[in-house]
Design an enzyme around this catalytic site. Structure first.
Site, PDB file in Angstrom:
ATOM      1  N   PRO A 132      -5.818  -5.758  -0.400  1.00 18.60           N
ATOM      2  CA  PRO A 132      -6.979  -5.008  -0.907  1.00 18.60           C
ATOM      3  C   PRO A 132      -8.289  -5.769  -0.714  1.00 18.60           C
ATOM      4  O   PRO A 132      -9.360  -5.175  -0.826  1.00 18.60           O
ATOM      5  CB  PRO A 132      -6.673  -4.839  -2.399  1.00 18.60           C
ATOM      6  CG  PRO A 132      -5.214  -5.101  -2.543  1.00 18.60           C
ATOM      7  CD  PRO A 132      -4.860  -6.060  -1.465  1.00 18.60           C
ATOM      8  N   ARG A 149      -1.631   5.294  18.577  1.00 14.91           N
ATOM      9  CA  ARG A 149      -2.102   6.555  19.162  1.00 14.91           C
ATOM     10  C   ARG A 149      -3.427   6.402  19.903  1.00 14.91           C
ATOM     11  O   ARG A 149      -3.851   7.323  20.594  1.00 14.91           O
ATOM     12  CB  ARG A 149      -2.141   7.664  18.121  1.00 14.91           C
ATOM     13  CG  ARG A 149      -3.165   7.477  17.029  1.00 14.91           C
ATOM     14  CD  ARG A 149      -2.981   8.514  15.922  1.00 14.91           C
ATOM     15  NE  ARG A 149      -3.155   9.890  16.369  1.00 14.91           N
ATOM     16  CZ  ARG A 149      -4.295  10.408  16.810  1.00 14.91           C
ATOM     17  NH1 ARG A 149      -5.377   9.666  16.881  1.00 14.91           N
ATOM     18  NH2 ARG A 149      -4.365  11.661  17.194  1.00 14.91           N
ATOM     19  N   ASP A 166      -9.744  14.126  19.150  1.00 15.12           N
ATOM     20  CA  ASP A 166      -9.508  14.381  17.732  1.00 15.12           C
ATOM     21  C   ASP A 166     -10.602  13.841  16.818  1.00 15.12           C
ATOM     22  O   ASP A 166     -11.588  13.281  17.263  1.00 15.12           O
ATOM     23  CB  ASP A 166      -8.122  13.909  17.299  1.00 15.12           C
ATOM     24  CG  ASP A 166      -7.886  12.454  17.603  1.00 15.12           C
ATOM     25  OD1 ASP A 166      -6.734  12.104  17.844  1.00 15.12           O
ATOM     26  OD2 ASP A 166      -8.860  11.674  17.611  1.00 15.12           O
TER      27      ASP A 166
END
Ligand code: 4GX
Length: 248
Positions: free
Chosen positions: A77, A142, A157
């Site tokens: 985090p 991807r 996209d």
């Protein structure tokens, strides 16, 4: 956790087609003691456990031996927040070693000596770095040419142009009384392209206006905003006129 991930969908196909390779190491296999302990109590006291440095260092060095040029990234985090730009940046590296912590985190000396970068997938707390690593691998994979199958799918996209995707429709032409927009059936490629840009602009404006603020707009995009701005102005003007008339 990783077996299912490597074994399915586009990740599996990318591995089969030698576009990427990937494997997981279990830190417990690098613990030297009988019980294969990988965590220990924090110096200074307090609750929670810290990952022991020796097994972690062993696992990271074993991973680096598989790919010496790899960049070593700790999922945590505290890292810089992952987005499409970071995914693109990471896709350019020859390899990534993704270090998945559990408990309260890793001994600070691991971060100093063996970690090149620290990434968070978002401002929420997971129980371990594994899902975060899979998110990173998925989004980075991807972006690698040839992994998506469909021609140049990654360029088309969301985010590649700074906008959300336009609305999509498939058969049937009427679903539960709602028809597909006429223009999409017209075969007019230029008109369809314009409609899609307008759809993308409006969806971005309504759902993620923060994305529009950071985007440099070109003429066609600006024209769409102006057109809708004028329409909204008309509605507001009409509203004021109505109220003025009623008061008299
Ligand atoms: N994006 N977590 C890691 C343990 C930990 C803490 C500090 C290293 C340093 C997370 C996230 C995330 C929870 C995974 C704490 N490891 N990882 N874990 N958000 O919340 O990546």
């Amino acid at each position: 956790m990783f077996d299912a991930f490597w074994d399915h969908g586009i990740i599996r196909r990318a591995i089969d087609q030698n576009k990427i390779s990937g494997s997981s190491l279990n830190i417990r296999d690098f613990a030297e003691d009988k019980h294969r302990v990988t965590d220990d109590r924090p110096y200074g006291g307090g609750s929670g456990m810290v990952m022991k440095p020796e097994p972690l260092a062993g696992a990271i060095r074993a991973a680096k031996r598989k790919c010496p040029s790899a960049k070593t990234i700790l999922l945590s985090p505290q890292g810089r927040v992952f987005d499409q730009a970071v995914a693109n940046e990471l896709a350019a590296f020859e390899g990534l070693v993704l270090v998945c912590g559990r408990y309260e985190g890793v001994d600070e000396r691991i971060s100093h000596d063996l970690i090149d970068d620290e990434i968070s997938i978002g401002d929420y707390v997971l129980t371990g770095g594994e899902l975060a690593a899979m998110v990173v691998i998925d989004a980075v994979t991807r972006q690698i040419p040839g992994t998506l199958g469909g021609e140049d799918a990654a360029e088309k996209d969301s985010f590649s142009n700074g906008l959300l995707e336009h609305a999509h429709y498939t058969r049937p032409q009427v679903f539960e009384g709602e028809a597909v927009p006429e223009i999409l059936l017209s075969g007019h490629h230029k008109a369809i392209e314009n409609w899609r840009l307008e759809s993308a602009m409006l969806r971005t404006l309504l759902k993620r206006p923060d994305l529009l603020k950071n985007k440099s707009l070109r003429k066609p995009e600006l024209d769409i905003l102006k057109k809708w701005s004028r329409r909204i102005e008309e509605i507001i003007k009409f509203y004021h006129r109505e109220h003025r008339d009623r008061r008299e």
